[in-house]
Design a protein around this motif. Structure first.
Motif, PDB file in Angstrom:
ATOM      1  N   TRP A 210       0.842  -1.210   0.000  1.00 29.73           N
ATOM      2  CA  TRP A 210       0.000   0.000   0.000  1.00 29.73           C
ATOM      3  C   TRP A 210       0.872   1.252   0.000  1.00 29.73           C
ATOM      4  CZ3 TRP A 210      -0.902   3.483   4.265  1.00 29.73           C
ATOM      5  CH2 TRP A 210      -1.878   4.443   3.990  1.00 29.73           C
ATOM      6  N   ARG A 211       1.872   1.293   0.855  1.00 32.64           N
ATOM      7  CA  ARG A 211       2.755   2.469   0.924  1.00 32.64           C
ATOM      8  C   ARG A 211       3.489   2.707  -0.387  1.00 32.64           C
ATOM      9  NH1 ARG A 211       3.616   0.437   6.208  1.00 32.64           N
ATOM     10  NH2 ARG A 211       5.403  -0.765   5.501  1.00 32.64           N
ATOM     11  N   GLU A 212       3.812   1.634  -1.106  1.00 31.98           N
ATOM     12  CA  GLU A 212       4.584   1.724  -2.352  1.00 31.98           C
ATOM     13  C   GLU A 212       3.700   1.965  -3.579  1.00 31.98           C
ATOM     14  OE1 GLU A 212       6.682  -1.989  -2.312  1.00 31.98           O
ATOM     15  OE2 GLU A 212       7.789  -1.444  -0.496  1.00 31.98           O
ATOM     16  N   GLY A 213       2.376   2.079  -3.396  1.00 31.09           N
ATOM     17  CA  GLY A 213       1.490   2.295  -4.538  1.00 31.09           C
ATOM     18  C   GLY A 213       1.225   1.037  -5.342  1.00 31.09           C
ATOM     19  N   LYS A 214       1.456  -0.124  -4.735  1.00 29.78           N
ATOM     20  CA  LYS A 214       1.222  -1.410  -5.399  1.00 29.78           C
ATOM     21  C   LYS A 214      -0.091  -2.030  -4.951  1.00 29.78           C
ATOM     22  CE  LYS A 214       6.132  -2.304  -5.806  1.00 29.78           C
ATOM     23  NZ  LYS A 214       7.265  -3.098  -5.313  1.00 29.78           N
ATOM     24  N   ALA A 215      -0.816  -1.317  -4.100  1.00 31.44           N
ATOM     25  CA  ALA A 215      -2.094  -1.789  -3.570  1.00 31.44           C
ATOM     26  C   ALA A 215      -2.928  -0.579  -3.173  1.00 31.44           C
ATOM     27  CB  ALA A 215      -1.861  -2.698  -2.366  1.00 31.44           C
TER      28      ALA A 215
ATOM     29  N   ASN B 221     -20.665  -1.677  -3.104  1.00 31.96           N
ATOM     30  CA  ASN B 221     -19.488  -1.533  -3.958  1.00 31.96           C
ATOM     31  C   ASN B 221     -18.360  -2.430  -3.458  1.00 31.96           C
ATOM     32  OD1 ASN B 221     -21.047   1.061  -3.570  1.00 31.96           O
ATOM     33  ND2 ASN B 221     -20.002   1.516  -5.491  1.00 31.96           N
ATOM     34  N   PHE B 222     -18.135  -2.410  -2.160  1.00 33.70           N
ATOM     35  CA  PHE B 222     -17.104  -3.215  -1.506  1.00 33.70           C
ATOM     36  C   PHE B 222     -17.364  -4.701  -1.789  1.00 33.70           C
ATOM     37  CE2 PHE B 222     -14.108  -2.926   2.215  1.00 33.70           C
ATOM     38  CZ  PHE B 222     -13.932  -4.279   2.450  1.00 33.70           C
ATOM     39  N   THR B 223     -18.602  -5.127  -1.598  1.00 28.54           N
ATOM     40  CA  THR B 223     -18.959  -6.527  -1.806  1.00 28.54           C
ATOM     41  C   THR B 223     -18.810  -6.936  -3.270  1.00 28.54           C
ATOM     42  OG1 THR B 223     -20.461  -6.463   0.085  1.00 28.54           O
ATOM     43  CG2 THR B 223     -20.800  -8.246  -1.506  1.00 28.54           C
ATOM     44  N   ALA B 224     -19.244  -6.079  -4.182  1.00 28.32           N
ATOM     45  CA  ALA B 224     -19.137  -6.395  -5.609  1.00 28.32           C
ATOM     46  C   ALA B 224     -17.682  -6.584  -6.029  1.00 28.32           C
ATOM     47  CB  ALA B 224     -19.781  -5.291  -6.450  1.00 28.32           C
ATOM     48  N   LEU B 225     -16.795  -5.829  -5.432  1.00 27.64           N
ATOM     49  CA  LEU B 225     -15.385  -5.901  -5.803  1.00 27.64           C
ATOM     50  C   LEU B 225     -14.639  -7.034  -5.100  1.00 27.64           C
ATOM     51  CD1 LEU B 225     -13.255  -4.522  -7.547  1.00 27.64           C
ATOM     52  CD2 LEU B 225     -12.755  -3.029  -5.607  1.00 27.64           C
ATOM     53  N   THR B 226     -15.023  -7.331  -3.860  1.00 29.02           N
ATOM     54  CA  THR B 226     -14.239  -8.277  -3.059  1.00 29.02           C
ATOM     55  C   THR B 226     -14.953  -9.581  -2.706  1.00 29.02           C
ATOM     56  OG1 THR B 226     -15.007  -7.388  -0.948  1.00 29.02           O
ATOM     57  CG2 THR B 226     -13.055  -6.334  -1.943  1.00 29.02           C
ATOM     58  N   GLY B 227     -16.289  -9.576  -2.755  1.00 28.41           N
ATOM     59  CA  GLY B 227     -17.044 -10.736  -2.290  1.00 28.41           C
ATOM     60  C   GLY B 227     -17.241 -10.737  -0.780  1.00 28.41           C
ATOM     61  N   ILE B 228     -16.745  -9.721  -0.092  1.00 27.56           N
ATOM     62  CA  ILE B 228     -16.860  -9.605   1.368  1.00 27.56           C
ATOM     63  C   ILE B 228     -17.993  -8.652   1.704  1.00 27.56           C
ATOM     64  CG2 ILE B 228     -15.704  -8.764   3.459  1.00 27.56           C
ATOM     65  CD1 ILE B 228     -13.030  -9.514   2.087  1.00 27.56           C
ATOM     66  N   PHE B 229     -18.810  -9.018   2.682  1.00 29.83           N
ATOM     67  CA  PHE B 229     -19.857  -8.124   3.194  1.00 29.83           C
ATOM     68  C   PHE B 229     -19.269  -7.417   4.409  1.00 29.83           C
ATOM     69  CE2 PHE B 229     -23.541  -6.619   5.354  1.00 29.83           C
ATOM     70  CZ  PHE B 229     -24.511  -6.426   4.368  1.00 29.83           C
TER      71      PHE B 229
ATOM     72  N   LEU C  17      -5.876  -3.748 -10.155  1.00 31.40           N
ATOM     73  CA  LEU C  17      -7.150  -4.148  -9.582  1.00 31.40           C
ATOM     74  C   LEU C  17      -7.833  -5.149 -10.502  1.00 31.40           C
ATOM     75  CD1 LEU C  17      -8.877  -3.537  -7.107  1.00 31.40           C
ATOM     76  CD2 LEU C  17      -9.985  -1.729  -8.406  1.00 31.40           C
ATOM     77  N   SER C  18      -8.465  -6.140  -9.907  1.00 26.25           N
ATOM     78  CA  SER C  18      -9.180  -7.171 -10.662  1.00 26.25           C
ATOM     79  C   SER C  18     -10.503  -7.435  -9.962  1.00 26.25           C
ATOM     80  CB  SER C  18      -8.344  -8.449 -10.722  1.00 26.25           C
ATOM     81  OG  SER C  18      -8.081  -8.920  -9.412  1.00 26.25           O
ATOM     82  N   GLN C  19     -11.326  -8.247 -10.588  1.00 23.75           N
ATOM     83  CA  GLN C  19     -12.594  -8.642  -9.967  1.00 23.75           C
ATOM     84  C   GLN C  19     -12.703 -10.154 -10.043  1.00 23.75           C
ATOM     85  OE1 GLN C  19     -16.169  -7.150 -11.779  1.00 23.75           O
ATOM     86  NE2 GLN C  19     -17.371  -7.534  -9.969  1.00 23.75           N
ATOM     87  N   PRO C  20     -12.712 -10.854  -8.917  1.00 25.40           N
ATOM     88  CA  PRO C  20     -12.634 -10.281  -7.577  1.00 25.40           C
ATOM     89  C   PRO C  20     -11.227  -9.752  -7.299  1.00 25.40           C
ATOM     90  CG  PRO C  20     -12.575 -12.675  -7.433  1.00 25.40           C
ATOM     91  CD  PRO C  20     -12.791 -12.326  -8.885  1.00 25.40           C
ATOM     92  N   ALA C  21     -11.172  -8.772  -6.426  1.00 20.87           N
ATOM     93  CA  ALA C  21      -9.909  -8.159  -6.067  1.00 20.87           C
ATOM     94  C   ALA C  21      -9.044  -9.154  -5.297  1.00 20.87           C
ATOM     95  CB  ALA C  21     -10.156  -6.911  -5.223  1.00 20.87           C
ATOM     96  N   ALA C  22      -7.750  -9.046  -5.484  1.00 22.24           N
ATOM     97  CA  ALA C  22      -6.798  -9.874  -4.737  1.00 22.24           C
ATOM     98  C   ALA C  22      -6.563  -9.200  -3.385  1.00 22.24           C
ATOM     99  CB  ALA C  22      -5.499 -10.004  -5.509  1.00 22.24           C
ATOM    100  N   ILE C  23      -7.091  -9.795  -2.340  1.00 25.47           N
ATOM    101  CA  ILE C  23      -7.042  -9.207  -1.006  1.00 25.47           C
ATOM    102  C   ILE C  23      -5.735  -9.588  -0.315  1.00 25.47           C
ATOM    103  CG2 ILE C  23      -8.159  -9.147   1.259  1.00 25.47           C
ATOM    104  CD1 ILE C  23     -10.809  -9.732  -0.317  1.00 25.47           C
ATOM    105  N   LEU C  24      -4.999  -8.562   0.082  1.00 25.73           N
ATOM    106  CA  LEU C  24      -3.744  -8.778   0.804  1.00 25.73           C
ATOM    107  C   LEU C  24      -3.938  -8.777   2.306  1.00 25.73           C
ATOM    108  CD1 LEU C  24      -1.441  -6.408  -1.308  1.00 25.73           C
ATOM    109  CD2 LEU C  24      -1.870  -8.868  -1.636  1.00 25.73           C
TER     110      LEU C  24
END
Length: 183
Positions: A26-31, A149-157, A170-177
């Motif tokens: 996140w700090r490096e702009g990669k997330a 929006n969060f759920t549509a992108l990640t599958g998480i409620f 960014l992809s769908q579903p997003a790759a959660i780190l």
């Protein structure tokens, strides 16, 4: 299964020390850090909703305001320089972003709610993915949006004020780190 979900939430929560590699990305702009707005009790918006009139919307309560401020403090602990901050145009998202006091939030309509038929969720989510799949971020970036929006992108409620760090592109579903919660 429920025990596993609780353990994973603790493992990846902000107060449970999210993986340092996720914060580094996140700090490096990669997330990106994607979050649902802070606590605004209720569901949806009242009848008579007007985007430019906060009095017609569901808004943050005092607990939500404090939650947003705690997020700001946590994010400043992770990175003390300028951050890019995007928000839905809804007042509860803009207020969350403003109260984090990271930078001036930039309204981004792609983050607007599509709950209860307020737009085409699939097209909007795809446009958001497209927007950030090509982004070259030079600083940490935070997106403040809504549950749908969060759920549509990640599958998480997500709960109010919950966040994830998602990999770029960014992809769908997003790759959660990392999955993050603030106490």
């Amino acid at each position: 299964m429920k025990v596993l979900c609780v353990l994973l939430t603790l493992l990846f929560s902000a107060n449970g020390f999210a993986d340092s590699s996720a914060w580094a990305a996140w700090r490096e702009g990669k997330a990106l850090l994607l979050m649902r707005h802070a606590l605004a009790p209720g569901t949806g918006d009242p009848a008579g909703f007007v985007l430019d009139d906060c009095s017609t919307q569901r808004n943050l309560n005092s607990e939500g305001q404090q939650q947003a401020q705690r997020w700001g403090k946590l994010l400043r602990q992770q990175y003390s320089s300028d951050m890019q901050l995007y928000s839905s145009q809804w007042c509860r998202c803009l207020d969350t972003a403003k109260l984090m006091a990271l930078s001036t939030p930039q309204p981004l309509p792609l983050l607007n709610s599509f709950f209860a038929g307020r737009g085409d969720g699939a097209k909007q989510t795809q446009a958001l993915v497209q927007y950030f799949s090509q982004a070259q971020l030079s600083q940490p970036t935070v997106l403040v949006t809504h549950q749908v929006n969060f759920t549509a992108l990640t599958g998480i409620f997500p709960r109010s004020g919950e966040a994830v760090i998602v990999a770029l592109p960014l992809s769908q579903p997003a790759a959660i780190l990392a999955q993050l919660n603030i106490p």
